[in-house]
Motif scaffolding. Structure first.
Motif, PDB file in Angstrom:
ATOM      1  N   SER A 191      -1.134   0.054  -4.161  1.00 29.14           N
ATOM      2  CA  SER A 191      -2.518   0.620  -3.835  1.00 29.14           C
ATOM      3  C   SER A 191      -2.185   1.905  -3.449  1.00 29.14           C
ATOM      4  O   SER A 191      -1.290   2.119  -2.713  1.00 29.14           O
ATOM      5  CB  SER A 191      -2.953  -0.458  -2.700  1.00 29.14           C
ATOM      6  OG  SER A 191      -3.346  -1.841  -3.562  1.00 29.14           O
ATOM      7  N   ILE A 194      -6.110   0.766  -7.306  1.00 27.37           N
ATOM      8  CA  ILE A 194      -5.021  -0.025  -8.003  1.00 27.37           C
ATOM      9  C   ILE A 194      -4.055   0.993  -9.036  1.00 27.37           C
ATOM     10  O   ILE A 194      -4.801   1.189  -9.978  1.00 27.37           O
ATOM     11  CB  ILE A 194      -5.145  -1.370  -8.191  1.00 27.37           C
ATOM     12  CG1 ILE A 194      -5.877  -2.003  -7.181  1.00 27.37           C
ATOM     13  CG2 ILE A 194      -3.701  -2.061  -8.772  1.00 27.37           C
ATOM     14  CD1 ILE A 194      -5.076  -2.450  -6.033  1.00 27.37           C
ATOM     15  N   THR A 234       2.689  -2.589  -9.644  1.00 27.73           N
ATOM     16  CA  THR A 234       1.381  -2.354  -9.169  1.00 27.73           C
ATOM     17  C   THR A 234       1.647  -1.715  -7.644  1.00 27.73           C
ATOM     18  O   THR A 234       2.265  -2.557  -7.036  1.00 27.73           O
ATOM     19  CB  THR A 234       0.382  -3.325  -9.521  1.00 27.73           C
ATOM     20  OG1 THR A 234       0.680  -4.518  -8.750  1.00 27.73           O
ATOM     21  CG2 THR A 234       0.142  -3.644 -11.030  1.00 27.73           C
ATOM     22  N   TYR A 272       0.884  -1.223  -0.165  1.00 32.57           N
ATOM     23  CA  TYR A 272      -0.019   0.189  -0.063  1.00 32.57           C
ATOM     24  C   TYR A 272       0.657   1.431   0.039  1.00 32.57           C
ATOM     25  O   TYR A 272       1.721   1.439   0.760  1.00 32.57           O
ATOM     26  CB  TYR A 272      -0.945   0.167   1.188  1.00 32.57           C
ATOM     27  CG  TYR A 272      -2.201  -1.215   1.131  1.00 32.57           C
ATOM     28  CD1 TYR A 272      -3.254  -0.913   0.378  1.00 32.57           C
ATOM     29  CD2 TYR A 272      -1.998  -2.371   1.989  1.00 32.57           C
ATOM     30  CE1 TYR A 272      -4.004  -1.853   0.469  1.00 32.57           C
ATOM     31  CE2 TYR A 272      -2.844  -3.009   1.848  1.00 32.57           C
ATOM     32  CZ  TYR A 272      -4.075  -2.787   0.908  1.00 32.57           C
ATOM     33  OH  TYR A 272      -4.813  -3.933   0.766  1.00 32.57           O
ATOM     34  N   ARG A 277      -0.426   1.523 -11.516  1.00 32.42           N
ATOM     35  CA  ARG A 277       0.803   0.836 -11.835  1.00 32.42           C
ATOM     36  C   ARG A 277       1.675   1.980 -12.383  1.00 32.42           C
ATOM     37  O   ARG A 277       1.336   2.937 -13.193  1.00 32.42           O
ATOM     38  CB  ARG A 277       0.446   0.001 -13.099  1.00 32.42           C
ATOM     39  CG  ARG A 277       1.712  -0.829 -13.757  1.00 32.42           C
ATOM     40  CD  ARG A 277       1.285  -1.712 -14.913  1.00 32.42           C
ATOM     41  NE  ARG A 277       0.413  -2.610 -14.599  1.00 32.42           N
ATOM     42  CZ  ARG A 277      -0.771  -2.798 -14.965  1.00 32.42           C
ATOM     43  NH1 ARG A 277      -1.253  -2.029 -15.827  1.00 32.42           N
ATOM     44  NH2 ARG A 277      -1.429  -3.907 -14.633  1.00 32.42           N
ATOM     45  N   CYS A 301      -8.013   0.649 -11.551  1.00 37.08           N
ATOM     46  CA  CYS A 301      -9.177   0.298 -11.198  1.00 37.08           C
ATOM     47  C   CYS A 301     -10.300   1.004 -12.030  1.00 37.08           C
ATOM     48  O   CYS A 301     -10.169   1.868 -12.890  1.00 37.08           O
ATOM     49  CB  CYS A 301      -9.203   0.595  -9.608  1.00 37.08           C
ATOM     50  SG  CYS A 301      -9.243   2.392  -9.289  1.00 37.08           S
TER      51      CYS A 301
END
Length: 320
Positions: free
Chosen positions: A29, A39, A27, A4, A41, A57
């Motif tokens: 969060s 999410i 990737t 995260y 990237r 997302c």
């Protein structure tokens, strides 16, 4: 960078670009003040030299922060962004001109996100209130799609496995989950008219596990199939499947398989698996160099051995 990345938290992602690795991505969060999660990237390509920040997302995300490209000696590029709305189909991109990449230098992509962060385009009345409902709904969708697969209802395409077994499924779901399959069904390939796809290089159990991922988001037998599913993820351009397999293989790393997993991480661009393998090789360098497999690996993988020796040299430098 993994896990995260909370607003206001600074994380850096270390990559090594060389002649073989044309592009890399990770990737992670992000979460806002009421614990909504999304999410993203972060990626970098060598030619052209470009950094991308992509939202993967459904809800749009508004972010502010700073991106940097650095070496140990200097900062090569810095750019700030303020209240940028990042849609799923519209990533932020920074093209870096007039920079020559040294194949043997480590480059850091540093991302700093600032408060506030907003999720828009979806209703988020209260994260705590909706978390249980969302989890239940996700579970229902997964169960329903799995039932659709196992009961072979309304199928319109068949997959023929290497052992001759035929599995029935749905081309719209396959197309939605794989750009390769979507292109296949949208073209003049014979699969479109025949309604059959031949996968004569994957046996039935592997194809079933692949379909389990396509329909439910998770393979059922990673323990046995992670390595070959990594190959399947590459073939069908399923990056999330590759990450799932890569993370599973990290848990199985041993001195006996570390060279094999290093090669897999490099071949399929799974940087976490590659870095974990390099770390284990460095940690067990004394034992590894006496193994005949290490000598054979060095002969057959000269470019990877440059990275192995670079990692070993870095370890020696730190210790001294």
């Amino acid at each position: 960078m993994s896990g995260y990345l909370t607003v206001g938290e600074n994380k850096s992602w270390t990559v090594k670009i060389n002649s073989k690795n044309k592009s890399l991505s990770k990737t992670f969060s992000v979460c806002d003040s009421i614990n909504n999660h999304g999410i993203c990237r972060l990626g970098i390509t060598k030619s052209p030299l470009e950094i991308t920040l992509e939202n993967v997302c459904n809800a749009n995300i508004t972010l502010s922060g700073e991106i940097q490209l650095c070496t140990a000696q200097s900062t090569l590029f810095t750019s700030k962004f303020l209240n940028e709305v990042i849609a799923n189909s519209n990533p932020l991109k920074w093209t870096i001109n007039n920079q020559t990449i040294n194949n043997y230098v480590t480059y850091d992509v540093k991302l700093n996100l600032e408060s506030p962060c907003y999720f828009i385009g979806k209703d988020f009345p209260n994260a705590a209130e909706t978390k249980g409902t969302a989890r239940k709904e996700t579970s229902n969708i997964t169960t329903d799609l799995e039932k659709l697969l196992t009961e072979s209802k309304y199928f319109d395409v068949e997959i023929i496995c290497s052992d001759g077994e035929i599995l029935k499924c749905h081309r719209n779901i396959l197309s939605a989950r794989s750009p390769v399959l979507e292109a296949m069904f949208s073209s003049d390939f014979k699969e479109v008219s025949s309604g059959q796809i031949k996968l004569d290089y994957f046996d039935t159990e592997v194809v079933k596990d692949l379909l389990s991922y396509i329909y439910t988001g998770m393979p059922k037998n990673l323990e046995d199939n992670a390595e070959i599913l990594l190959q399947a993820g590459e073939q069908f351009q399923m990056e999330a499947l590759k990450e799932i397999c890569g993370k599973h293989l990290i848990k199985k790393l041993t001195k006996d398989n570390v060279l094999e997993y290093l090669a897999l991480g490099d071949k399929y661009r799974q940087q976490d698996l590659k870095e974990a393998s390099l770390e284990m090789i460095v940690k067990n360098a004394k034992d590894m160099k006496e193994d005949t497999k290490f000598t054979e690996f060095a002969i057959n993988n000269p470019e990877l051995m440059v990275e192995v020796f670079s990692a070993m040299a870095s370890k020696i430098s730190i210790n001294h």
